[in-house]
Design an enzyme around this catalytic site. Structure first.
Site, PDB file in Angstrom:
ATOM      1  CG  HIS A 206      -6.829   2.918   0.207  1.00 29.50           C
ATOM      2  ND1 HIS A 206      -7.397   4.141   0.519  1.00 29.50           N
ATOM      3  CD2 HIS A 206      -5.634   2.879   0.836  1.00 29.50           C
ATOM      4  CE1 HIS A 206      -6.569   4.813   1.304  1.00 29.50           C
ATOM      5  NE2 HIS A 206      -5.499   4.075   1.511  1.00 29.50           N
TER       6      HIS A 206
ATOM      7  CD  GLU B  20      -2.953   0.943   2.364  1.00 28.96           C
ATOM      8  OE1 GLU B  20      -3.396   2.014   2.813  1.00 28.96           O
ATOM      9  OE2 GLU B  20      -3.214  -0.168   2.855  1.00 28.96           O
TER      10      GLU B  20
ATOM     11  CG  HIS C  73      -1.019   5.401  -1.064  1.00 31.26           C
ATOM     12  ND1 HIS C  73      -1.930   4.570  -1.661  1.00 31.26           N
ATOM     13  CD2 HIS C  73      -1.178   5.232   0.281  1.00 31.26           C
ATOM     14  CE1 HIS C  73      -2.621   3.936  -0.729  1.00 31.26           C
ATOM     15  NE2 HIS C  73      -2.179   4.307   0.448  1.00 31.26           N
TER      16      HIS C  73
ATOM     17  CG  ASP D 105      -1.330   4.205   4.455  1.00 29.08           C
ATOM     18  OD1 ASP D 105      -1.517   4.429   3.249  1.00 29.08           O
ATOM     19  OD2 ASP D 105      -2.137   4.529   5.340  1.00 29.08           O
TER      20      ASP D 105
END
Length: 352
Positions: A166, A11, A13, A289
């Site tokens: 998400h 995850e 981004h 994240d």
């Protein structure tokens, strides 16, 4: 000395120029949290070169699986979503090709056009070599269990690739009913990264189960971040709906057979142990994240900082065997998606 654990973060981004332009056209606020401006956080969100690699080294991350920041293309009009998703996926593929040892990618999917969504997943996997896709729960006010998404789910099932869900911001009516009127600007944060994101997506998972998505597509695999988006902590209680829902399997079985769970940078050992107890270490993955958890920021929390080697040390200190840590770090991901590896190379070879 034990062998170093290989860690793949799922995850991680990024925002791309084509996405920023489309968001601006759609009236999305130009804020650093979405990659606008020159603040360090916004630059990190846009960065796919030396700075990101240095931050991965700082965290202890070997491979970052890149995906668009929420809500991707799912807040765009259908025609725009299709073109932007395609351009974004081509750009992500080029980034991965330039540094295939450190990057992989999850596809952007234009769910505002369900037919195109299934087609773009097929293209991204079979032609670009992506190992799955990132989707963001609702499409506008349309829930994830809407019948028009069955083709997308069927395609993911056939290709044997996961869909990583998400969170995104709750619909406006929910924001106003539950999160408005709070002092000190707390409401918008509570509606999103504080709590609202996770409840919103957890409800989507339950809707998918109760609407029969996983009964129609029993081999569909979903990745849940943030330690299962609240739902895992309430499975025993939600189970009271078992008989009324007329499920084909016990509720917990859907999470143990169709879901994979990662922590999204929340370095909480309590959540880690609970997830292992509910779904087992064989269904746990890893994520940081990035860049939302990289370094301390105003209003941040210590357990949301994966910099300074924390992403690695958290896993290395986990109360699991060496084999279980290796599985969580990367082994489970390879077991889930390793069959996709090399597809882009084979496709390019046929073109040559």
């Amino acid at each position: 000395m034990s062998e170093k654990v290989r860690i793949v973060g799922l995850e991680e981004h990024v925002v791309l120029p084509v996405l920023l332009d489309a968001w601006a056209k759609a009236g999305v606020p130009r804020i650093p949290q979405l990659g606008y401006g020159d603040e360090p956080f916004a630059r990190r969100l846009r960065e796919t070169g030396d700075q990101r690699l240095a931050d991965m080294d700082d965290q202890g991350l070997d491979v970052a699986v890149l995906s668009l920041a929420t809500p991707g293309v799912q807040n765009l009009e259908a025609a725009d979503a299709v073109s932007v998703a395609r351009d974004a996926n081509d750009a992500l593929a080029a980034i991965v090709d330039a540094n295939a040892d450190r990057f992989q990618a999850l596809a952007a999917i234009p769910t505002p056009s369900p037919e195109a969504a299934a087609e773009e997943l097929e293209r991204a996997v079979t032609q670009l070599g992506f190992r799955g896709a990132m989707v963001y729960g609702r499409t506008g006010a349309k829930p994830a269990d809407a019948p028009e998404f069955d083709d997308l789910y069927a395609t993911a099932e056939r290709l044997r690739v996961p869909l990583h869900f998400h969170p995104q911001t709750p619909v406006q009516a929910v924001q106003e009913a539950y999160y408005s009127g709070l002092p000190n600007g707390v409401g918008p944060m509570l509606a999103t990264a504080g709590l609202g994101w996770y409840y919103d997506l957890g409800v989507q998972y339950l809707r998918m189960i109760f609407s029969g998505v996983f009964d129609r597509h029993p081999d569909l695999q979903v990745i849940a971040g943030h330690w299962g988006e609240v739902v895992l902590f309430y499975l025993d209680h939600i189970g009271i709906l078992q008989n009324a829902a007329k499920l084909e399997r016990p509720l917990a079985d859907y999470f143990r057979q169709n879901f994979w769970v990662a922590g999204s940078g929340t370095v909480s050992e309590r959540y880690l142990r609970w997830t292992a107890e509910v779904v087992g270490t064989g269904r746990m993955l890893y994520s940081t994240d990035y860049p939302y958890t990289f370094g301390t920021r105003p209003g941040g929390f210590p357990f949301l900082d994966t910099s300074g080697g924390v992403a690695r040390s958290f896993l290395e200190r986990a109360p699991f065997t060496a084999e279980e840590k290796a599985a969580i770090g990367s082994g489970n991901w390879e077991r889930l998606t390793g069959h996709v590896a090399g597809r882009r190379g084979r496709h390019d070879a046929t073109l040559g």
